[in-house]
Design a protein around this motif. Structure first.
Motif, PDB file in Angstrom:
ATOM      1  N   ASP A  79       0.866  -1.180   0.000  1.00  0.00           N
ATOM      2  CA  ASP A  79       0.000   0.000   0.000  1.00  0.00           C
ATOM      3  C   ASP A  79       0.904   1.232   0.000  1.00  0.00           C
ATOM      4  OD1 ASP A  79      -2.068   1.823   0.179  1.00  0.00           O
ATOM      5  OD2 ASP A  79      -2.406   1.491   2.328  1.00  0.00           O
ATOM      6  N   PRO A  80       1.470   1.561  -1.199  1.00  0.00           N
ATOM      7  CA  PRO A  80       2.401   2.693  -1.275  1.00  0.00           C
ATOM      8  C   PRO A  80       1.716   4.006  -0.905  1.00  0.00           C
ATOM      9  CG  PRO A  80       2.336   1.445  -3.341  1.00  0.00           C
ATOM     10  CD  PRO A  80       1.240   0.945  -2.470  1.00  0.00           C
ATOM     11  N   PRO A  81       2.369   4.897  -0.243  1.00  0.00           N
ATOM     12  CA  PRO A  81       3.721   4.818   0.320  1.00  0.00           C
ATOM     13  C   PRO A  81       3.708   4.485   1.807  1.00  0.00           C
ATOM     14  CG  PRO A  81       3.056   7.105   0.311  1.00  0.00           C
ATOM     15  CD  PRO A  81       1.874   6.277  -0.212  1.00  0.00           C
ATOM     16  N   ARG A  82       2.769   3.618   2.228  1.00  0.00           N
ATOM     17  CA  ARG A  82       2.633   3.358   3.650  1.00  0.00           C
ATOM     18  C   ARG A  82       3.171   1.993   4.112  1.00  0.00           C
ATOM     19  NH1 ARG A  82      -1.036   5.423   1.514  1.00  0.00           N
ATOM     20  NH2 ARG A  82      -3.080   6.175   1.745  1.00  0.00           N
ATOM     21  N   THR A  83       2.682   0.903   3.523  1.00  0.00           N
ATOM     22  CA  THR A  83       3.021  -0.413   4.051  1.00  0.00           C
ATOM     23  C   THR A  83       3.406  -1.397   2.950  1.00  0.00           C
ATOM     24  OG1 THR A  83       0.686  -1.047   4.039  1.00  0.00           O
ATOM     25  CG2 THR A  83       1.565  -0.193   6.107  1.00  0.00           C
ATOM     26  N   TRP A  84       4.239  -2.356   3.352  1.00  0.00           N
ATOM     27  CA  TRP A  84       4.776  -3.380   2.445  1.00  0.00           C
ATOM     28  C   TRP A  84       5.114  -4.585   3.293  1.00  0.00           C
ATOM     29  CZ3 TRP A  84       9.936  -5.301   1.719  1.00  0.00           C
ATOM     30  CH2 TRP A  84      10.266  -5.751   0.443  1.00  0.00           C
ATOM     31  N   GLN A  85       4.716  -5.769   2.848  1.00  0.00           N
ATOM     32  CA  GLN A  85       5.010  -6.980   3.615  1.00  0.00           C
ATOM     33  C   GLN A  85       5.436  -8.090   2.665  1.00  0.00           C
ATOM     34  OE1 GLN A  85       1.694  -9.221   5.295  1.00  0.00           O
ATOM     35  NE2 GLN A  85       2.894  -9.526   7.161  1.00  0.00           N
ATOM     36  N   ILE A  86       6.539  -8.780   3.022  1.00  0.00           N
ATOM     37  CA  ILE A  86       6.988  -9.934   2.251  1.00  0.00           C
ATOM     38  C   ILE A  86       7.201 -11.123   3.177  1.00  0.00           C
ATOM     39  CG2 ILE A  86       8.043  -8.621   0.366  1.00  0.00           C
ATOM     40  CD1 ILE A  86      10.784  -9.301   1.622  1.00  0.00           C
ATOM     41  N   LEU A  87       7.086 -12.308   2.592  1.00  0.00           N
ATOM     42  CA  LEU A  87       7.329 -13.554   3.315  1.00  0.00           C
ATOM     43  C   LEU A  87       8.282 -14.408   2.503  1.00  0.00           C
ATOM     44  CD1 LEU A  87       3.671 -14.518   4.343  1.00  0.00           C
ATOM     45  CD2 LEU A  87       5.424 -13.484   5.791  1.00  0.00           C
ATOM     46  N   GLY A  88       9.321 -14.929   3.158  1.00  0.00           N
ATOM     47  CA  GLY A  88      10.240 -15.850   2.498  1.00  0.00           C
ATOM     48  C   GLY A  88       9.513 -17.136   2.158  1.00  0.00           C
ATOM     49  N   ILE A  89       9.785 -17.676   0.971  1.00  0.00           N
ATOM     50  CA  ILE A  89       9.067 -18.880   0.552  1.00  0.00           C
ATOM     51  C   ILE A  89       9.992 -20.053   0.224  1.00  0.00           C
ATOM     52  CG2 ILE A  89       7.022 -17.622  -0.231  1.00  0.00           C
ATOM     53  CD1 ILE A  89       8.059 -17.970  -3.122  1.00  0.00           C
ATOM     54  N   ASP A  90      11.299 -19.864   0.380  1.00  0.00           N
ATOM     55  CA  ASP A  90      12.201 -20.984   0.137  1.00  0.00           C
ATOM     56  C   ASP A  90      13.388 -20.936   1.092  1.00  0.00           C
ATOM     57  OD1 ASP A  90      13.833 -18.971  -0.880  1.00  0.00           O
ATOM     58  OD2 ASP A  90      13.904 -19.758  -2.912  1.00  0.00           O
ATOM     59  N   GLY A  91      14.127 -22.011   1.121  1.00  0.00           N
ATOM     60  CA  GLY A  91      15.334 -22.064   1.938  1.00  0.00           C
ATOM     61  C   GLY A  91      15.071 -22.438   3.381  1.00  0.00           C
ATOM     62  N   PRO A  92      16.144 -22.682   4.122  1.00  0.00           N
ATOM     63  CA  PRO A  92      16.007 -23.103   5.513  1.00  0.00           C
ATOM     64  C   PRO A  92      15.678 -21.961   6.477  1.00  0.00           C
ATOM     65  CG  PRO A  92      18.314 -23.027   4.891  1.00  0.00           C
ATOM     66  CD  PRO A  92      17.516 -22.760   3.643  1.00  0.00           C
ATOM     67  N   ILE A  93      15.914 -20.709   6.060  1.00  0.00           N
ATOM     68  CA  ILE A  93      15.609 -19.547   6.899  1.00  0.00           C
ATOM     69  C   ILE A  93      14.730 -18.612   6.077  1.00  0.00           C
ATOM     70  CG2 ILE A  93      16.560 -17.577   8.149  1.00  0.00           C
ATOM     71  CD1 ILE A  93      19.147 -19.350   8.422  1.00  0.00           C
ATOM     72  N   ARG A  94      13.510 -18.385   6.554  1.00  0.00           N
ATOM     73  CA  ARG A  94      12.545 -17.583   5.811  1.00  0.00           C
ATOM     74  C   ARG A  94      12.159 -16.349   6.619  1.00  0.00           C
ATOM     75  NH1 ARG A  94       8.994 -22.384   3.021  1.00  0.00           N
ATOM     76  NH2 ARG A  94      10.818 -23.655   2.523  1.00  0.00           N
ATOM     77  N   ALA A  95      12.426 -15.202   6.033  1.00  0.00           N
ATOM     78  CA  ALA A  95      12.130 -13.935   6.717  1.00  0.00           C
ATOM     79  C   ALA A  95      10.688 -13.509   6.470  1.00  0.00           C
ATOM     80  CB  ALA A  95      13.079 -12.846   6.230  1.00  0.00           C
TER      81      ALA A  95
END
Length: 147
Positions: free
Chosen positions: A72-88
């Motif tokens: 929701d520019p320019p207010r919020t942004w969210q991502i989720l890791g989807i691969d690998g052993p450590i997902r942010a």
């Protein structure tokens, strides 16, 4: 609840802060360990867009993929890791303070898979707690006008 939350005030517009903080091609400029980043298919980012990041961990470069969950520019942004052993899991929020200043808040947590289950509580969160304030200080320095 995110394990790490950092915040800083930046003397730039909320639009400028948001654009810089959420542009994967700029991550290497302000995030320790990031050597490359890009959006999978160049377009206007939207939910479902994939973000590819390469980090140097020790002597190796490790790619990871995240999916944009919310924007929701320019207010919020969210991502989720989807691969690998450590997902942010990363939440970015930008709040305008004046026309030319904004508060940037980044909340981050990690989920471990396989060996990552051990690494997240023992190493990853500890390192991120040390790195995040320095990362935001670098971002602030790069964005604020030099006097």
């Amino acid at each position: 609840m995110p394990s790490i939350i950092v915040s800083t005030e930046v003397q730039r517009s909320a639009k400028d802060v948001f654009a810089y903080a959420t542009d994967p091609t700029r991550f290497s400029e302000w995030q320790k360990g990031v050597v490359d980043g890009h959006i999978e298919e160049p377009s206007i980012p939207s939910a479902g867009t994939r973000c590819m990041t390469v980090r140097r961990i020790g002597f190796a470069e490790r790619p990871s993929t995240s999916e944009l969950v919310h924007i929701d520019p320019p207010r919020t942004w969210q991502i989720l890791g989807i691969d690998g052993p450590i997902r942010a899991m990363v939440d970015v929020a930008v709040a305008p303070l004046t026309d030319n200043s904004a508060r940037l808040t980044i909340a981050i947590d990690f989920e471990g898979r396989g060996i990552g289950t051990l690494l997240v509580p023992l190493v990853v969160r500890r390192e991120a707690r040390k790195e995040m304030p320095a990362n935001l200080a670098t971002l602030k320095q790069r964005l604020e006008p030099q006097t």
